[in-house]
Design an enzyme around this catalytic site. Sequence first.
Site, PDB file in Angstrom:
ATOM      1  N   LYS A 199       0.768  -1.104  -0.056  1.00 14.99           N
ATOM      2  CA  LYS A 199      -0.113  -0.036  -0.046  1.00 14.99           C
ATOM      3  C   LYS A 199       0.756   1.369  -0.152  1.00 14.99           C
ATOM      4  O   LYS A 199       1.846   1.532   0.916  1.00 14.99           O
ATOM      5  CB  LYS A 199      -0.826  -0.019   1.313  1.00 14.99           C
ATOM      6  CG  LYS A 199      -1.685   1.458   1.318  1.00 14.99           C
ATOM      7  CD  LYS A 199      -2.905   1.297   2.409  1.00 14.99           C
ATOM      8  CE  LYS A 199      -3.512   2.666   2.600  1.00 14.99           C
ATOM      9  NZ  LYS A 199      -4.662   2.341   3.577  1.00 14.99           N
ATOM     10  N   ARG A 209     -11.137   9.740   2.328  1.00 18.81           N
ATOM     11  CA  ARG A 209     -11.016  10.468   3.513  1.00 18.81           C
ATOM     12  C   ARG A 209     -12.297  11.323   3.894  1.00 18.81           C
ATOM     13  O   ARG A 209     -12.522  11.619   5.083  1.00 18.81           O
ATOM     14  CB  ARG A 209      -9.323  11.166   3.697  1.00 18.81           C
ATOM     15  CG  ARG A 209      -8.213  10.188   3.694  1.00 18.81           C
ATOM     16  CD  ARG A 209      -6.951  10.882   3.763  1.00 18.81           C
ATOM     17  NE  ARG A 209      -5.817   9.769   3.494  1.00 18.81           N
ATOM     18  CZ  ARG A 209      -4.503  10.222   3.357  1.00 18.81           C
ATOM     19  NH1 ARG A 209      -4.236  11.443   3.130  1.00 18.81           N
ATOM     20  NH2 ARG A 209      -3.573   9.259   3.017  1.00 18.81           N
ATOM     21  N   LYS A 222       1.485  10.200   5.464  1.00 21.49           N
ATOM     22  CA  LYS A 222       1.512   8.792   6.086  1.00 21.49           C
ATOM     23  C   LYS A 222       2.580   8.272   5.426  1.00 21.49           C
ATOM     24  O   LYS A 222       2.787   6.958   5.521  1.00 21.49           O
ATOM     25  CB  LYS A 222       0.029   7.915   5.509  1.00 21.49           C
ATOM     26  CG  LYS A 222      -1.076   8.493   6.128  1.00 21.49           C
ATOM     27  CD  LYS A 222      -2.264   7.706   6.073  1.00 21.49           C
ATOM     28  CE  LYS A 222      -3.495   8.238   6.808  1.00 21.49           C
ATOM     29  NZ  LYS A 222      -4.807   7.266   6.666  1.00 21.49           N
ATOM     30  N   GLU A 238       7.345  -6.786   1.467  1.00 18.76           N
ATOM     31  CA  GLU A 238       6.097  -6.655   1.877  1.00 18.76           C
ATOM     32  C   GLU A 238       5.241  -7.839   1.668  1.00 18.76           C
ATOM     33  O   GLU A 238       4.683  -8.550   2.605  1.00 18.76           O
ATOM     34  CB  GLU A 238       5.513  -5.510   1.614  1.00 18.76           C
ATOM     35  CG  GLU A 238       6.152  -4.271   2.077  1.00 18.76           C
ATOM     36  CD  GLU A 238       5.860  -4.085   3.699  1.00 18.76           C
ATOM     37  OE1 GLU A 238       5.170  -4.752   4.295  1.00 18.76           O
ATOM     38  OE2 GLU A 238       6.199  -2.954   4.143  1.00 18.76           O
ATOM     39  N   LYS A 253      -2.249  -1.424  -3.615  1.00 20.22           N
ATOM     40  CA  LYS A 253      -3.045  -0.367  -3.666  1.00 20.22           C
ATOM     41  C   LYS A 253      -2.284   1.097  -3.604  1.00 20.22           C
ATOM     42  O   LYS A 253      -1.196   1.043  -3.034  1.00 20.22           O
ATOM     43  CB  LYS A 253      -3.908  -0.412  -2.346  1.00 20.22           C
ATOM     44  CG  LYS A 253      -4.744   0.992  -2.093  1.00 20.22           C
ATOM     45  CD  LYS A 253      -5.356   0.695  -0.729  1.00 20.22           C
ATOM     46  CE  LYS A 253      -6.166   1.915  -0.216  1.00 20.22           C
ATOM     47  NZ  LYS A 253      -6.401   1.970   1.101  1.00 20.22           N
ATOM     48  N   SER A 279     -10.505   5.648  -4.299  1.00 13.75           N
ATOM     49  CA  SER A 279     -11.282   6.702  -4.380  1.00 13.75           C
ATOM     50  C   SER A 279     -10.992   7.780  -5.504  1.00 13.75           C
ATOM     51  O   SER A 279     -11.953   8.394  -6.490  1.00 13.75           O
ATOM     52  CB  SER A 279     -11.452   7.231  -3.082  1.00 13.75           C
ATOM     53  OG  SER A 279     -10.410   7.754  -2.732  1.00 13.75           O
ATOM     54  N   TYR A 318     -15.397   1.212  -6.676  1.00 14.45           N
ATOM     55  CA  TYR A 318     -16.688   2.020  -6.302  1.00 14.45           C
ATOM     56  C   TYR A 318     -17.653   1.583  -7.513  1.00 14.45           C
ATOM     57  O   TYR A 318     -18.962   2.002  -7.409  1.00 14.45           O
ATOM     58  CB  TYR A 318     -16.371   2.966  -5.901  1.00 14.45           C
ATOM     59  CG  TYR A 318     -15.533   3.523  -4.894  1.00 14.45           C
ATOM     60  CD1 TYR A 318     -16.063   3.230  -3.343  1.00 14.45           C
ATOM     61  CD2 TYR A 318     -14.191   3.612  -4.895  1.00 14.45           C
ATOM     62  CE1 TYR A 318     -15.054   3.353  -2.350  1.00 14.45           C
ATOM     63  CE2 TYR A 318     -13.384   3.734  -3.805  1.00 14.45           C
ATOM     64  CZ  TYR A 318     -13.799   3.438  -2.272  1.00 14.45           C
ATOM     65  OH  TYR A 318     -13.179   3.553  -1.444  1.00 14.45           O
TER      66      TYR A 318
HETATM   67  C1  PBG Z   1      -6.903   3.723   5.557  1.00 12.91           C
HETATM   68  C2  PBG Z   1      -7.415   3.553   4.201  1.00 12.91           C
HETATM   69  C3  PBG Z   1      -7.469   4.432   3.282  1.00 12.91           C
HETATM   70  C4  PBG Z   1      -8.020   3.831   2.015  1.00 12.91           C
HETATM   71  C5  PBG Z   1      -8.566   2.611   2.597  1.00 12.91           C
HETATM   72  N1  PBG Z   1      -8.207   2.490   4.025  1.00 12.91           N
HETATM   73  C6  PBG Z   1      -6.960   5.875   3.074  1.00 12.91           C
HETATM   74  C7  PBG Z   1      -5.429   6.119   3.478  1.00 12.91           C
HETATM   75  O1  PBG Z   1      -4.609   5.099   3.554  1.00 12.91           O
HETATM   76  O2  PBG Z   1      -5.383   7.224   4.215  1.00 12.91           O
HETATM   77  C8  PBG Z   1      -8.241   4.451   0.736  1.00 12.91           C
HETATM   78  C9  PBG Z   1      -9.295   4.071  -0.067  1.00 12.91           C
HETATM   79  C10 PBG Z   1      -9.539   4.828  -1.463  1.00 12.91           C
HETATM   80  O3  PBG Z   1      -8.875   5.959  -1.302  1.00 12.91           O
HETATM   81  O4  PBG Z   1     -10.503   4.584  -2.023  1.00 12.91           O
HETATM   82  N2  PBG Z   1      -6.474   2.690   6.356  1.00 12.91           N
END
Ligand code: PBG
Length: 329
Positions: A199, A209, A222, A238, A253, A279, A318
């Site tokens: 990720k 968010r 992050k 990982e 991701k 998203s 989505y």
């Molecule tokens: C956080 C998390 C995120 C997403 C899924 N779980 C955002 C982040 O890491 O800040 C993002 C999914 C998306 O953007 O559709 N645990």
Amino acid sequence: MSHYPALRLRRTRAAAWSRRLHAETVLTPADLIWPLFVVEGEGLEQPIASLPGVSRWSVDGIVARAREARDLGIPCVALFPYTQPDRRSDDGAEALNPDNLMCQAIEALKDTVPEVGVLTDVALDPYTSHGHDGLLDEAGYVLNDATAEMLVGQALNQARAGADIIAPSDMMDGRIGMIREALESEGFVNVQIMSYAAKYASGFYGPFRDAVGGRGLLKGDKMTYQMDAANWQEALREVELDLDEGADSVMVKPGLPYLDIVTRVKERFEVPVFAYQVSGEYAMIEAAAASAAGDRDALVLETLLAFKRAGCSGVLTYHAAHAARLLGA
Ligand code: PBG
């Protein structure tokens, strides 16, 4: 003769039946996982402005979406909670509440639509007052080991409520092994772990968010726990660790900008690989469609097929319900 005109690669493309016959990859509704946002209340649908066409639903609406998923042939839904500010705290303790919104949604789904798989997110960001995925020290650094302990509790809380797939999205070191051990020791031998193994710290998470209510809260980025977009070898490490620790499947991701990672992981490990079309990727497609830069249906089907071609077993998107409808389920 190995060249033109003996060889014309356009021959097999000349008719629709032949194109279908020669397709190397197929996309079906069974390849899709539908992420859903849960909000407290009843009869509520709250549209998310930065994610046009996506809403938060109260638990009754989530049940309705799961029925829709079943009828469309979508095998699994993924749940994310919107947590009201007054239930958030620095340590995200609401994640451990056995009656929290996630648990209510999981229980309702397993009571009413048990044939649809329920994947649950493990990470503290929907519950923390600072929007980070874990516990902070005084300097604002996300603590690894103390966070991992919390995640074990969160995962067990979800498993007790009936979750089918535990999906840790936090990127703490060592948490997959700890969660696996805890699940085994409580007898949850068939609860799967789909680890968000690779990720990346990404600019594509903004609308998510908003959906879980964390955008305004998050200070900084992050980067100390999510991966650097520059790296692919680290992604393989990982993935290897998470598989060793007991993950049943792994996730990459975001999705489209990281298809190279999907392919490398698939070729190296030959395990089930999933991708999350996140998203911001969804929003990009919607923006392209809204400005007539592209045709929505074509963009949806082409991008989802690309994940299959790259080596994915399935995709979190989505667009799942829309895509399933287009696929004529
Ligand atoms: C956080 C998390 C995120 C997403 C899924 N779980 C955002 C982040 O890491 O800040 C993002 C999914 C998306 O953007 O559709 N645990």
